[in-house]
Write a protein that holds these residues in place. Structure first.
Motif, short mmCIF file in Angstrom:
data_model
loop_
_atom_site.label_atom_id
_atom_site.label_comp_id
_atom_site.label_asym_id
_atom_site.label_seq_id
_atom_site.Cartn_x
_atom_site.Cartn_y
_atom_site.Cartn_z
N ALA A 166 0.81 -1.22 0.00
CA ALA A 166 0.00 0.00 0.00
C ALA A 166 0.85 1.27 0.00
O ALA A 166 0.43 2.28 -0.56
N TYR A 167 2.03 1.21 0.60
CA TYR A 167 2.83 2.45 0.72
C TYR A 167 3.22 3.01 -0.65
O TYR A 167 3.03 4.22 -0.89
N PRO A 168 3.77 2.21 -1.57
CA PRO A 168 4.07 2.78 -2.90
C PRO A 168 2.82 3.31 -3.62
O PRO A 168 2.90 4.32 -4.33
N ILE A 169 1.68 2.63 -3.43
CA ILE A 169 0.45 3.10 -4.07
C ILE A 169 0.05 4.47 -3.51
O ILE A 169 -0.24 5.40 -4.27
N ALA A 170 0.06 4.59 -2.18
CA ALA A 170 -0.31 5.86 -1.56
C ALA A 170 0.69 6.96 -1.90
O ALA A 170 0.31 8.11 -2.15
N ILE B 68 -5.73 14.43 -11.19
CA ILE B 68 -6.10 13.00 -11.31
C ILE B 68 -6.17 12.31 -9.96
O ILE B 68 -6.49 11.11 -9.91
N ARG B 69 -5.85 13.01 -8.89
CA ARG B 69 -5.91 12.37 -7.57
C ARG B 69 -7.31 11.88 -7.22
O ARG B 69 -7.46 10.78 -6.67
N PRO B 70 -8.37 12.65 -7.47
CA PRO B 70 -9.71 12.11 -7.17
C PRO B 70 -10.02 10.82 -7.93
O PRO B 70 -10.66 9.91 -7.39
N THR B 71 -9.54 10.73 -9.18
CA THR B 71 -9.76 9.51 -9.96
C THR B 71 -9.02 8.33 -9.34
O THR B 71 -9.56 7.22 -9.23
N LEU B 72 -7.77 8.56 -8.94
CA LEU B 72 -7.00 7.50 -8.30
C LEU B 72 -7.64 7.07 -6.99
O LEU B 72 -7.67 5.88 -6.65
N LEU B 73 -8.15 8.04 -6.24
CA LEU B 73 -8.82 7.73 -4.97
C LEU B 73 -10.07 6.89 -5.22
O LEU B 73 -10.36 5.95 -4.48
N MET B 74 -10.80 7.22 -6.28
CA MET B 74 -12.00 6.45 -6.61
C MET B 74 -11.64 5.01 -6.98
O MET B 74 -12.35 4.06 -6.63
N LEU B 75 -10.52 4.83 -7.69
CA LEU B 75 -10.10 3.49 -8.08
C LEU B 75 -9.74 2.64 -6.86
O LEU B 75 -9.94 1.42 -6.85
N VAL B 76 -9.20 3.29 -5.82
CA VAL B 76 -8.88 2.56 -4.58
C VAL B 76 -10.17 2.12 -3.88
O VAL B 76 -10.25 1.01 -3.34
N ILE B 77 -11.17 2.99 -3.90
CA ILE B 77 -12.43 2.70 -3.21
C ILE B 77 -13.33 1.79 -4.04
O ILE B 77 -14.25 1.16 -3.52
N LEU B 78 -13.06 1.67 -5.33
CA LEU B 78 -13.93 0.94 -6.25
C LEU B 78 -14.26 -0.49 -5.81
O LEU B 78 -15.40 -0.93 -5.99
N PRO B 79 -13.31 -1.26 -5.25
CA PRO B 79 -13.67 -2.63 -4.83
C PRO B 79 -14.80 -2.69 -3.81
O PRO B 79 -15.52 -3.70 -3.74
N PHE B 80 -15.00 -1.62 -3.03
CA PHE B 80 -16.08 -1.61 -2.04
C PHE B 80 -17.44 -1.60 -2.71
O PHE B 80 -18.45 -1.85 -2.05
#
Length: 303
Positions: A103-107, A117-129
């Motif tokens: 997770a550290y390199p991803i964050a 593009i940070r909101p898009t990346l954040l959405m991709l992290v939350i997408l599995p939920f």
């Protein structure tokens, strides 16, 4: 009237969290703790004594006198439960470490990405939920089984000659936990790294630090609050995990969540299972309380 309303509001802000804690944590905990002091009975519910407000105070105190800590002694004497606790702590600790490493390199990459593009990346992290947790775990069964997608890929690339046995092993449990709880580690890490002042890295490099040295001397220490929060968010639920070891782990995978389920549903031994749950809660809560007290003292000394 304005001062009175402000005073009432301030008190409500303080009282509401304590009421929430009382209703949804302390009250269920005391119910489970009371059952853990009871004895097994062939009845419904399958334990005694069972309290009734209509029995009066005399009968209430008489039943209280029958409470016993024999269930806790039984847990200590039976190596099954001790090994289940140890195995759960080890699996949760290893899974937490692996999750942190991934997770550290991803964050860090998300924090260094352009703000657009940070909101898009954040959405991709939350997408599995957005998909059911159970469906995602079942998907890993299709991926990891001997004739699954992972083995078929390795066979087609001629990396292996025979399918790997991954499903129904601890390796599958690690994969399932890391995958399932990865967002819980990424989000607090991203929150810490995103707020970091980038000029601190530039200053460290101007003073002679290499990029790696600047990371360990500046970036990682500043991200420690996110590391601690992420580790707690992963480690605590992973210790009591039931679905992942039950579906992905084999019969040799011993975790306290599976043991707890067996005692409640298969053996119908609610007092022993309540004792198991009580000890598990104490194992998790007591270190957190000590850590928070030490952190509060450190913050006071820092001021």
């Amino acid at each position: 009237m304005g001062k009175l309303g402000s005073a009432v509001y301030n008190r409500l802000v303080i009282i509401i969290p304590y009421v929430w804690l009382l209703l949804f944590f302390l009250a269920p905990f005391f119910i489970v703790f009371r059952i853990s002091l009871s004895t097994t009975a062939i009845a419904m519910p399958p334990y005694e004594p069972v309290f009734s407000l209509g029995d009066g105070w005399a009968a209430f105190w008489e039943k209280v006198g029958t409470f016993s800590f024999d269930n806790y002694s039984y847990l200590i004497d039976d190596p099954l439960y001790v090994n289940a606790y140890i195995s759960s702590l080890v699996i949760a600790a290893v899974s937490t470490f692996l999750t942190l490493v991934i997770a550290y390199p991803i964050a860090y990459g998300m924090a260094q990405a352009p703000r657009s593009i940070r909101p898009t990346l954040l959405m991709l992290v939350i997408l599995p939920f957005w998909t059911s947790f159970l469906i995602r775990v079942y998907a890993w069964i299709a991926i990891l089984k001997p004739e699954g997608l992972f083995n078929q890929l390795l066979l087609s690339l001629h990396v292996i000659d025979t399918p790997l046995i991954i499903l129904n092993t601890n390796v599958a449990v690690y994969i399932g936990i890391v995958y399932s709880y990865l967002p819980f580690m990424v989000l607090p890490l991203y929150s810490s790294l995103e707020k970091m002042d980038g000029t601190l890295i530039e200053a460290a490099q101007d003073l002679g630090c290499t990029p790696i040295s600047a990371f360990w001397r500046v970036t990682f220490p500043l991200s420690l609050p996110g590391v601690v929060a992420g580790c707690m968010l992963v480690f605590i639920p992973a210790v009591g995990e039931f679905v992942i070891p039950d579906l992905l782990g084999g019969s040799q995978t011993l975790m306290i969540g599976k043991t707890l389920w067996n005692e409640f549903n298969s053996n119908r031994d609610w007092p022993v299972s309540s004792a198991v749950a009580t000890i598990l809660l104490l194992i998790l809560v007591i270190p957190i309380v000590f850590f928070q007290n030490a952190q509060a003292k450190a913050d006071e000394q820092g001021r």
